[in-house]
Design a protein around this motif. Structure first.
Motif, PDB file in Angstrom:
ATOM      1  N   LEU A  77      22.497  23.177  29.871  1.00  0.00           N
ATOM      2  CA  LEU A  77      21.112  22.697  29.818  1.00  0.00           C
ATOM      3  C   LEU A  77      21.051  21.270  29.269  1.00  0.00           C
ATOM      4  CD1 LEU A  77      19.189  25.872  28.557  1.00  0.00           C
ATOM      5  CD2 LEU A  77      19.407  25.006  30.895  1.00  0.00           C
ATOM      6  N   ILE A  78      21.805  20.988  28.222  1.00  0.00           N
ATOM      7  CA  ILE A  78      21.793  19.642  27.635  1.00  0.00           C
ATOM      8  C   ILE A  78      22.383  18.626  28.610  1.00  0.00           C
ATOM      9  CG2 ILE A  78      22.760  18.187  25.810  1.00  0.00           C
ATOM     10  CD1 ILE A  78      22.588  20.606  23.941  1.00  0.00           C
ATOM     11  N   VAL A 140      31.102  15.980  39.592  1.00  0.00           N
ATOM     12  CA  VAL A 140      30.707  14.619  39.966  1.00  0.00           C
ATOM     13  C   VAL A 140      30.479  14.522  41.473  1.00  0.00           C
ATOM     14  CG1 VAL A 140      31.446  12.198  40.043  1.00  0.00           C
ATOM     15  CG2 VAL A 140      31.859  13.572  37.993  1.00  0.00           C
ATOM     16  N   GLY A 141      31.356  15.161  42.256  1.00  0.00           N
ATOM     17  CA  GLY A 141      31.212  15.116  43.708  1.00  0.00           C
ATOM     18  C   GLY A 141      29.946  15.769  44.201  1.00  0.00           C
ATOM     19  N   VAL A 142      29.612  16.939  43.655  1.00  0.00           N
ATOM     20  CA  VAL A 142      28.420  17.660  44.118  1.00  0.00           C
ATOM     21  C   VAL A 142      27.139  16.943  43.689  1.00  0.00           C
ATOM     22  CG1 VAL A 142      27.125  19.832  43.933  1.00  0.00           C
ATOM     23  CG2 VAL A 142      29.601  19.877  44.255  1.00  0.00           C
ATOM     24  N   ILE A 143      27.147  16.358  42.498  1.00  0.00           N
ATOM     25  CA  ILE A 143      25.976  15.572  42.069  1.00  0.00           C
ATOM     26  C   ILE A 143      25.655  14.502  43.109  1.00  0.00           C
ATOM     27  CG2 ILE A 143      25.118  13.878  40.394  1.00  0.00           C
ATOM     28  CD1 ILE A 143      26.696  15.386  38.242  1.00  0.00           C
ATOM     29  N   ASN A 144      26.672  13.748  43.497  1.00  0.00           N
ATOM     30  CA  ASN A 144      26.462  12.649  44.435  1.00  0.00           C
ATOM     31  C   ASN A 144      26.227  13.141  45.861  1.00  0.00           C
ATOM     32  OD1 ASN A 144      26.851  10.021  42.858  1.00  0.00           O
ATOM     33  ND2 ASN A 144      28.618  11.214  42.211  1.00  0.00           N
ATOM     34  N   ALA A 145      26.795  14.295  46.200  1.00  0.00           N
ATOM     35  CA  ALA A 145      26.582  14.853  47.534  1.00  0.00           C
ATOM     36  C   ALA A 145      25.111  15.225  47.736  1.00  0.00           C
ATOM     37  CB  ALA A 145      27.470  16.076  47.744  1.00  0.00           C
ATOM     38  N   TYR A 146      24.505  15.854  46.745  1.00  0.00           N
ATOM     39  CA  TYR A 146      23.090  16.217  46.865  1.00  0.00           C
ATOM     40  C   TYR A 146      22.202  14.977  46.818  1.00  0.00           C
ATOM     41  CZ  TYR A 146      23.609  21.255  46.938  1.00  0.00           C
ATOM     42  OH  TYR A 146      23.908  22.541  47.339  1.00  0.00           O
ATOM     43  N   ASN A 147      22.637  13.969  46.096  1.00  0.00           N
ATOM     44  CA  ASN A 147      21.892  12.712  46.067  1.00  0.00           C
ATOM     45  C   ASN A 147      21.902  12.042  47.440  1.00  0.00           C
ATOM     46  OD1 ASN A 147      22.299   9.417  44.850  1.00  0.00           O
ATOM     47  ND2 ASN A 147      20.422  10.572  44.702  1.00  0.00           N
ATOM     48  N   LEU A 148      23.056  12.070  48.126  1.00  0.00           N
ATOM     49  CA  LEU A 148      23.178  11.418  49.433  1.00  0.00           C
ATOM     50  C   LEU A 148      22.475  12.186  50.546  1.00  0.00           C
ATOM     51  CD1 LEU A 148      26.909  10.220  49.358  1.00  0.00           C
ATOM     52  CD2 LEU A 148      24.868   8.792  49.219  1.00  0.00           C
ATOM     53  N   ALA A 163      20.942  27.823  47.873  1.00  0.00           N
ATOM     54  CA  ALA A 163      22.202  27.948  47.129  1.00  0.00           C
ATOM     55  C   ALA A 163      21.998  28.675  45.809  1.00  0.00           C
ATOM     56  CB  ALA A 163      22.814  26.564  46.890  1.00  0.00           C
ATOM     57  N   VAL A 164      20.971  28.279  45.036  1.00  0.00           N
ATOM     58  CA  VAL A 164      20.794  28.893  43.712  1.00  0.00           C
ATOM     59  C   VAL A 164      20.299  30.332  43.826  1.00  0.00           C
ATOM     60  CG1 VAL A 164      20.431  26.670  42.565  1.00  0.00           C
ATOM     61  CG2 VAL A 164      18.444  27.958  43.388  1.00  0.00           C
ATOM     62  N   VAL A 165      19.475  30.622  44.833  1.00  0.00           N
ATOM     63  CA  VAL A 165      19.022  32.006  45.017  1.00  0.00           C
ATOM     64  C   VAL A 165      20.203  32.895  45.413  1.00  0.00           C
ATOM     65  CG1 VAL A 165      17.603  33.529  46.448  1.00  0.00           C
ATOM     66  CG2 VAL A 165      16.629  31.426  45.532  1.00  0.00           C
ATOM     67  N   THR A 166      21.089  32.389  46.275  1.00  0.00           N
ATOM     68  CA  THR A 166      22.285  33.149  46.655  1.00  0.00           C
ATOM     69  C   THR A 166      23.172  33.396  45.442  1.00  0.00           C
ATOM     70  OG1 THR A 166      22.239  32.194  48.873  1.00  0.00           O
ATOM     71  CG2 THR A 166      24.294  33.201  48.167  1.00  0.00           C
ATOM     72  N   LEU A 167      23.347  32.379  44.600  1.00  0.00           N
ATOM     73  CA  LEU A 167      24.111  32.563  43.368  1.00  0.00           C
ATOM     74  C   LEU A 167      23.438  33.589  42.462  1.00  0.00           C
ATOM     75  CD1 LEU A 167      25.095  28.862  42.526  1.00  0.00           C
ATOM     76  CD2 LEU A 167      26.651  30.721  43.163  1.00  0.00           C
ATOM     77  N   MET A 215      23.092  21.130  38.655  1.00  0.00           N
ATOM     78  CA  MET A 215      22.857  22.546  38.387  1.00  0.00           C
ATOM     79  C   MET A 215      23.579  23.430  39.400  1.00  0.00           C
ATOM     80  SD  MET A 215      21.231  22.386  35.619  1.00  0.00           S
ATOM     81  CE  MET A 215      21.170  24.164  35.453  1.00  0.00           C
ATOM     82  N   VAL A 216      23.553  23.046  40.673  1.00  0.00           N
ATOM     83  CA  VAL A 216      24.267  23.822  41.692  1.00  0.00           C
ATOM     84  C   VAL A 216      25.773  23.813  41.408  1.00  0.00           C
ATOM     85  CG1 VAL A 216      24.898  23.909  44.136  1.00  0.00           C
ATOM     86  CG2 VAL A 216      22.515  23.504  43.483  1.00  0.00           C
ATOM     87  N   ALA A 217      26.275  22.701  40.887  1.00  0.00           N
ATOM     88  CA  ALA A 217      27.712  22.584  40.607  1.00  0.00           C
ATOM     89  C   ALA A 217      28.126  23.389  39.379  1.00  0.00           C
ATOM     90  CB  ALA A 217      28.085  21.113  40.410  1.00  0.00           C
ATOM     91  N   THR A 218      27.245  23.490  38.381  1.00  0.00           N
ATOM     92  CA  THR A 218      27.654  24.081  37.097  1.00  0.00           C
ATOM     93  C   THR A 218      27.235  25.536  36.907  1.00  0.00           C
ATOM     94  OG1 THR A 218      25.659  23.142  36.066  1.00  0.00           O
ATOM     95  CG2 THR A 218      27.692  21.859  35.904  1.00  0.00           C
TER      96      THR A 218
END
Length: 366
Positions: A77-78, A140-148, A163-167, A215-218
């Motif tokens: 969260l932090i 780091v990769g997923v953060i930038n992937a969702y940004n792009l 993605a988050v609902v499936t998780l 959040m999706v990455a972590t």
């Protein structure tokens, strides 16, 4: 859990009109660049509402749920709050790329060094150095992937939501109380999508796309059941396939053309679909439909055992490779045809075979 999910949805829905009014008052709009395809002034701070709704509801959920340790989730969260704050500063001030990378690495370190990392792949226990490197690169990769990937109305929000609902479903099937965090985040995204579904009244901005990517990455880094852990990394590659594959293609394209990796262009997946002939809505529906199929495949893989589940997930991975390849080569063929027609129109004649060969050579790397 249901009460906190509902709270997240309500907070998100209430905050979005307030954010739109604030952005209109202070001229905080999402301006066009080579990656954007919208027109007009669209407010761009929807991520504020997503982060506010999620963090508020998640904090209350952790406090009132005796089966969950609040301290256990604090690093995620932090770190998510750090990513959000600097994403917001980037939306307002436009931070240098190196500053954003340092912040992403710091947030990744906060999570990873508190025990959240990939520990195995297909039952192979990862050596500690490889585990840390893989997790750092993943976050780091997923953060930038969702940004792009955030270049089409409803796209990043829909991919994040699914993605988050499936998780959340996988965690619920594994009897993990962290499922509640997934559904709460899904509620916050749902409230935003009500204003971002085309035609969009509000964009999430870099603060929103980077926060969701983080959040999706972590979130999947919480420990879970054996069957989930066995295929976890492959599951995440499937759930994030659209932004990750699109980012890998973008990096290769820019390295090939000797351009900065983070430079914008109009060659992302949604741009190619539009160039092929899809409308914005059709492109969004196609991507979301395939994403939902992948999410269903992920959930089904949970019920058929480790090895059969791995085989099913690999089929999904191969399907995405084929899908991206078909779109790429179809788009290239259309670009060749368009360029040939433009040259022929300028010359006022049909192209001789030699000139047509030259056109093919020019467009071969497009």
């Amino acid at each position: 859990m249901s009460l906190f999910i509902l709270l997240s949805i309500v907070l998100s829905l209430i905050s979005m009109p307030i954010i739109i009014h604030f952005c209109n008052k202070h001229n905080l709009y999402d301006y066009q660049d080579a990656r954007k395809i919208h027109s007009g002034n669209i407010s761009r701070l929807g991520g504020v509402g997503i982060a506010f709704a999620f963090i508020t509801s998640a904090a209350l959920y952790l406090i009132f749920n005796q089966q969950l340790s609040t301290m256990k989730s604090l690093p995620i969260l932090i770190a998510g709050l750090i990513i959000f704050v600097f994403g917001l500063l980037d939306d307002i001030l436009t931070l240098p790329a190196i500053v954003k990378l340092i912040v992403q690495l710091a947030a990744s370190a906060l999570v990873t060094f508190n025990g959240y990392r990939f520990t195995q792949i297909f039952g192979w226990v990862l050596p500690t150095p490889i585990s840390f490197i893989l997790t750092f690169g993943w976050i780091v990769g997923v953060i930038n992937a969702y940004n792009l990937i955030d270049g089409l109305d409803g796209l990043c929000g829909s991919l994040s939501f699914s993605a988050v609902v499936t998780l959340g479903v996988l965690y619920a099937l594994s009897s993990n109380m962290e499922a509640g965090l997934c559904f709460i985040l899904g509620g916050a995204i749902f409230g935003f999508l009500c204003f971002n579904w085309p035609p969009a009244k509000l964009f999430m901005g870099d603060d929103g796309s980077q926060f969701l990517g983080f959040m999706v990455a972590t979130i999947p880094l919480y420990s879970s059941s054996d069957i989930f852990e066995y295929n976890k990394f492959l599951i995440m590659l499937i759930l994030t396939a659209f932004p990750v594959f699109d980012t890998v293609a973008a990096i290769w394209r820019r390295l090939r053309d000797k351009r900065p990796i983070m430079s914008p262009d109009r060659a992302h997946l949604h741009h190619k679909l539009l160039n092929i002939g899809y409308t914005k809505r059709q492109a969004l529906r196609l991507i979301v439909f395939i994403q939902l199929l992948l999410c269903t495949m992920v959930i089904l893989s949970f019920f058929i055992g480790k090895l059969k589940g791995t085989a099913m997930l690999l089929e999904g991975f191969i399907f995405m490779v084929i899908f991206f390849s078909v779109i790429h080569y179809t788009n290239r063929a259309i670009n060749r045809k368009k360029l040939a027609e433009e040259i022929a129109a300028l010359d006022g004649r049909e192209l001789p075979k030699q000139e047509e060969a030259n056109v093919n050579e020019i467009t071969a790397n497009k």
